[in-house]
Design a protein around this motif. Structure first.
Motif, PDB file in Angstrom:
ATOM      1  N   GLN A   1       8.853  92.662 -44.408  1.00 28.90           N
ATOM      2  CA  GLN A   1       7.397  92.730 -44.503  1.00 28.90           C
ATOM      3  C   GLN A   1       6.786  91.332 -44.432  1.00 28.90           C
ATOM      4  OE1 GLN A   1       3.336  93.211 -45.389  1.00 28.90           O
ATOM      5  NE2 GLN A   1       4.822  94.423 -44.252  1.00 28.90           N
ATOM      6  N   PHE A   2       7.472  90.354 -45.000  1.00 37.39           N
ATOM      7  CA  PHE A   2       7.036  88.957 -44.938  1.00 37.39           C
ATOM      8  C   PHE A   2       6.854  88.527 -43.480  1.00 37.39           C
ATOM      9  CE2 PHE A   2       8.844  84.456 -45.021  1.00 37.39           C
ATOM     10  CZ  PHE A   2       7.638  83.849 -45.326  1.00 37.39           C
ATOM     11  N   PHE A   3       7.811  88.840 -42.621  1.00 34.56           N
ATOM     12  CA  PHE A   3       7.708  88.498 -41.202  1.00 34.56           C
ATOM     13  C   PHE A   3       6.772  89.449 -40.458  1.00 34.56           C
ATOM     14  CE2 PHE A   3      11.199  85.809 -42.241  1.00 34.56           C
ATOM     15  CZ  PHE A   3      11.285  84.856 -41.241  1.00 34.56           C
ATOM     16  N   ASP A   4       6.840  90.745 -40.787  1.00 35.68           N
ATOM     17  CA  ASP A   4       5.974  91.713 -40.101  1.00 35.68           C
ATOM     18  C   ASP A   4       4.496  91.476 -40.406  1.00 35.68           C
ATOM     19  OD1 ASP A   4       8.178  92.932 -39.019  1.00 35.68           O
ATOM     20  OD2 ASP A   4       8.170  94.654 -40.384  1.00 35.68           O
ATOM     21  N   SER A   5       4.205  90.951 -41.611  1.00 31.13           N
ATOM     22  CA  SER A   5       2.807  90.802 -42.018  1.00 31.13           C
ATOM     23  C   SER A   5       2.051  89.850 -41.108  1.00 31.13           C
ATOM     24  CB  SER A   5       2.719  90.323 -43.468  1.00 31.13           C
ATOM     25  OG  SER A   5       3.236  88.999 -43.614  1.00 31.13           O
ATOM     26  N   ILE A   6       2.691  88.774 -40.661  1.00 31.56           N
ATOM     27  CA  ILE A   6       1.967  87.842 -39.804  1.00 31.56           C
ATOM     28  C   ILE A   6       1.764  88.444 -38.412  1.00 31.56           C
ATOM     29  CG2 ILE A   6       4.032  86.552 -39.100  1.00 31.56           C
ATOM     30  CD1 ILE A   6       0.383  85.291 -39.584  1.00 31.56           C
ATOM     31  N   THR A   7       2.733  89.227 -37.940  1.00 30.21           N
ATOM     32  CA  THR A   7       2.525  89.937 -36.667  1.00 30.21           C
ATOM     33  C   THR A   7       1.353  90.894 -36.788  1.00 30.21           C
ATOM     34  OG1 THR A   7       4.873  89.786 -36.093  1.00 30.21           O
ATOM     35  CG2 THR A   7       3.581  91.479 -34.980  1.00 30.21           C
ATOM     36  N   SER A   8       1.283  91.631 -37.889  1.00 30.49           N
ATOM     37  CA  SER A   8       0.172  92.571 -38.105  1.00 30.49           C
ATOM     38  C   SER A   8      -1.167  91.847 -38.147  1.00 30.49           C
ATOM     39  CB  SER A   8       0.382  93.343 -39.407  1.00 30.49           C
ATOM     40  OG  SER A   8       1.542  94.145 -39.339  1.00 30.49           O
ATOM     41  N   GLU A   9      -1.188  90.683 -38.804  1.00 31.10           N
ATOM     42  CA  GLU A   9      -2.444  89.930 -38.883  1.00 31.10           C
ATOM     43  C   GLU A   9      -2.910  89.490 -37.507  1.00 31.10           C
ATOM     44  OE1 GLU A   9      -4.337  89.682 -41.357  1.00 31.10           O
ATOM     45  OE2 GLU A   9      -3.067  90.176 -43.072  1.00 31.10           O
ATOM     46  N   VAL A  10      -1.980  89.061 -36.651  1.00 35.52           N
ATOM     47  CA  VAL A  10      -2.337  88.651 -35.293  1.00 35.52           C
ATOM     48  C   VAL A  10      -2.951  89.826 -34.533  1.00 35.52           C
ATOM     49  CG1 VAL A  10      -1.416  87.896 -33.058  1.00 35.52           C
ATOM     50  CG2 VAL A  10      -0.656  86.778 -35.166  1.00 35.52           C
ATOM     51  N   LEU A  11      -2.321  90.993 -34.632  1.00 43.70           N
ATOM     52  CA  LEU A  11      -2.829  92.177 -33.937  1.00 43.70           C
ATOM     53  C   LEU A  11      -4.170  92.627 -34.511  1.00 43.70           C
ATOM     54  CD1 LEU A  11       0.470  94.258 -33.637  1.00 43.70           C
ATOM     55  CD2 LEU A  11      -0.481  92.612 -32.012  1.00 43.70           C
ATOM     56  N   ASP A  12      -4.288  92.593 -35.845  1.00 47.16           N
ATOM     57  CA  ASP A  12      -5.510  93.060 -36.496  1.00 47.16           C
ATOM     58  C   ASP A  12      -6.690  92.135 -36.233  1.00 47.16           C
ATOM     59  OD1 ASP A  12      -4.061  95.141 -37.512  1.00 47.16           O
ATOM     60  OD2 ASP A  12      -3.886  94.319 -39.541  1.00 47.16           O
ATOM     61  N   GLU A  13      -6.427  90.839 -36.048  1.00 53.25           N
ATOM     62  CA  GLU A  13      -7.517  89.872 -35.911  1.00 53.25           C
ATOM     63  C   GLU A  13      -7.847  89.538 -34.461  1.00 53.25           C
ATOM     64  OE1 GLU A  13      -6.694  86.438 -38.295  1.00 53.25           O
ATOM     65  OE2 GLU A  13      -6.429  87.610 -40.133  1.00 53.25           O
ATOM     66  N   ILE A  14      -6.879  89.700 -33.556  1.00 48.54           N
ATOM     67  CA  ILE A  14      -7.115  89.317 -32.158  1.00 48.54           C
ATOM     68  C   ILE A  14      -7.202  90.530 -31.241  1.00 48.54           C
ATOM     69  CG2 ILE A  14      -6.209  88.024 -30.188  1.00 48.54           C
ATOM     70  CD1 ILE A  14      -4.946  86.095 -32.179  1.00 48.54           C
ATOM     71  N   GLY A  15      -6.316  91.507 -31.427  1.00 50.49           N
ATOM     72  CA  GLY A  15      -6.333  92.684 -30.571  1.00 50.49           C
ATOM     73  C   GLY A  15      -4.936  93.127 -30.187  1.00 50.49           C
ATOM     74  N   ASP A  16      -4.858  94.019 -29.221  1.00 52.04           N
ATOM     75  CA  ASP A  16      -3.593  94.656 -28.858  1.00 52.04           C
ATOM     76  C   ASP A  16      -2.707  93.709 -28.037  1.00 52.04           C
ATOM     77  OD1 ASP A  16      -1.543  96.370 -28.413  1.00 52.04           O
ATOM     78  OD2 ASP A  16      -2.621  97.678 -27.020  1.00 52.04           O
ATOM     79  N   LEU A  17      -1.955  92.883 -28.772  1.00 49.97           N
ATOM     80  CA  LEU A  17      -1.017  91.950 -28.139  1.00 49.97           C
ATOM     81  C   LEU A  17       0.431  92.325 -28.431  1.00 49.97           C
ATOM     82  CD1 LEU A  17      -2.732  88.551 -29.071  1.00 49.97           C
ATOM     83  CD2 LEU A  17      -2.823  89.713 -26.870  1.00 49.97           C
ATOM     84  N   GLU A  18       0.637  93.537 -28.949  1.00 50.92           N
ATOM     85  CA  GLU A  18       1.963  93.908 -29.449  1.00 50.92           C
ATOM     86  C   GLU A  18       3.057  93.701 -28.414  1.00 50.92           C
ATOM     87  OE1 GLU A  18       4.067  97.433 -32.085  1.00 50.92           O
ATOM     88  OE2 GLU A  18       2.071  97.740 -31.227  1.00 50.92           O
ATOM     89  N   LYS A  19       2.780  94.027 -27.143  1.00 55.65           N
ATOM     90  CA  LYS A  19       3.794  93.885 -26.092  1.00 55.65           C
ATOM     91  C   LYS A  19       3.840  92.475 -25.505  1.00 55.65           C
ATOM     92  CE  LYS A  19       3.478  98.762 -24.755  1.00 55.65           C
ATOM     93  NZ  LYS A  19       3.180  99.718 -23.650  1.00 55.65           N
TER      94      LYS A  19
END
Length: 340
Positions: free
Chosen positions: A227-245
């Motif tokens: 979750q520590f590592f996933d949380s920053i990925t989630s923040e990037v997606l939540d604040e910038i947009g759909d960059l998951e891929k």
């Protein structure tokens, strides 16, 4: 490596964060707001967790007693500070957070995060409290016989932030909205907090709701690290947009202490993005991100500006948050270390 992160082979090393020099002023040079420590370059597999409630800070009742200054009934309490913050910003809300008590290193080079629990209310009312309140809490801390953690009267809610680097070498910044709890209007890197509630839900689903039996065990600690590592990925997606891929898995750069929020600790990450800065801007401007209301614009800074300048320069008429400055300086420090 910071000396406090070195451990002996026979016992757990002293768990502490780099200590602050308390100058009695809330004004710091904007380039000197963070203490970077433990510059590293680690993936989730190289990080361990020791979650234990012994790493919690002092409970609210003891903080209030410290603030009462020997029985002064007119002294501010945490609830008073919180209500005043709510009067100024009604969009604030409380929630559970992890508390970072310290970081130690194994002989194999892995890092162990020593985590307890706190909440956002206590963070706002201690780390972000008026300087007079912080001074009283520092004085109370200095009187403690407990040597393991000299910040016990501070929440030290654990934050995360990331340098997101596009494939044409731009660093992504967002301008914070006026209503956010910290540094409204400033430019910032994507960031936030690891969320204990998410960890709890994962544990319930994985182990049939038998939370009390495994909290603090190996399985729990592995979930917290993820979750520590996933949380920053989630923040990037939540604040910038759909960059998951479009983005890489985050790499841990190291840790910081923010001197403007009483030494609040945070982790700095690097995330690579395989599209251009313009494409990232276009995705942001679609406005589909879940936290679209927490920022008002996106800015792109050439990586060369960060890596070549002696200082981290803010764009005209805007300021970078201390966390952004600290994270960018730590990124530069790690890159220089890798080049050496």
């Amino acid at each position: 490596m910071h000396e406090s992160l070195r451990g002996g082979s026979s016992a757990l090393p002293t768990v502490r964060l780099p200590q602050l020099e308390r100058h009695g002023s809330d004004r710091e040079d904007e380039q000197d707001t963070h203490i970077p420590f433990s510059p590293v370059y680690l993936t989730a597999k190289e990080v361990l967790c020791d979650f234990d409630r012994k790493w919690d800070g002092k409970p609210a009742v003891e903080i209030d007693a410290a603030l009462s200054d020997g029985g002064n009934d007119t002294a501010e309490r945490l609830e008073d500070i919180w209500q005043e913050k709510l009067r100024k910003n009604s969009r604030l809300y409380n929630g559970s957070k992890f508390r970072l008590a310290g970081v130690t290193q194994t002989e194999e080079g892995k890092l162990t995060l020593h985590l307890g629990m706190t909440d956002y209310k206590q963070f706002i009312c201690t780390n972000c409290a008026p300087l007079s309140v912080q001074r009283r809490l520092v004085e109370a801390s200095e009187q403690l016989s407990e040597k393991r953690d000299k910040d016990l009267f501070f929440s030290n809610a654990f934050g995360v932030s990331a340098v997101v680097l596009t494939n044409d070498n731009f660093v992504i910044l967002i301008q914070r909205a006026a209503h956010v709890g910290e540094f409204p209007g400033y430019l910032d890197l994507p960031g936030g907090h690891p969320e204990p509630d998410i960890v709890l839900e994962i544990i319930k689903k994985a182990f049939g709701g038998k939370v009390d039996e495994i909290i603090g065990g190996k399985e729990t600690n592995e979930i917290i690290v993820q979750q520590f590592f996933d949380s920053i990925t989630s923040e990037v997606l939540d604040e910038i947009g759909d960059l998951e891929k479009e983005i890489s898995s985050p790499v841990l750069l190291g840790f910081l202490r923010n001197k403007l929020t009483a030494g609040r600790p945070s982790a700095a990450f690097l995330i690579n993005c395989n599209i251009t800065g313009k494409q990232v801007r276009d995705i942001y401007l679609e406005g589909k991100q879940t936290e679209a209301d927490e920022s008002i614009s996106i800015r792109l800074i050439p990586a060369a500006t960060v890596l070549n300048d002696g200082n981290i320069a803010s764009p005209p008429n805007l300021k970078l948050t201390p966390a952004a400055i600290g994270c960018l300086k730590l990124w530069k420090k790690v890159l220089i270390g890798c080049a050496d």
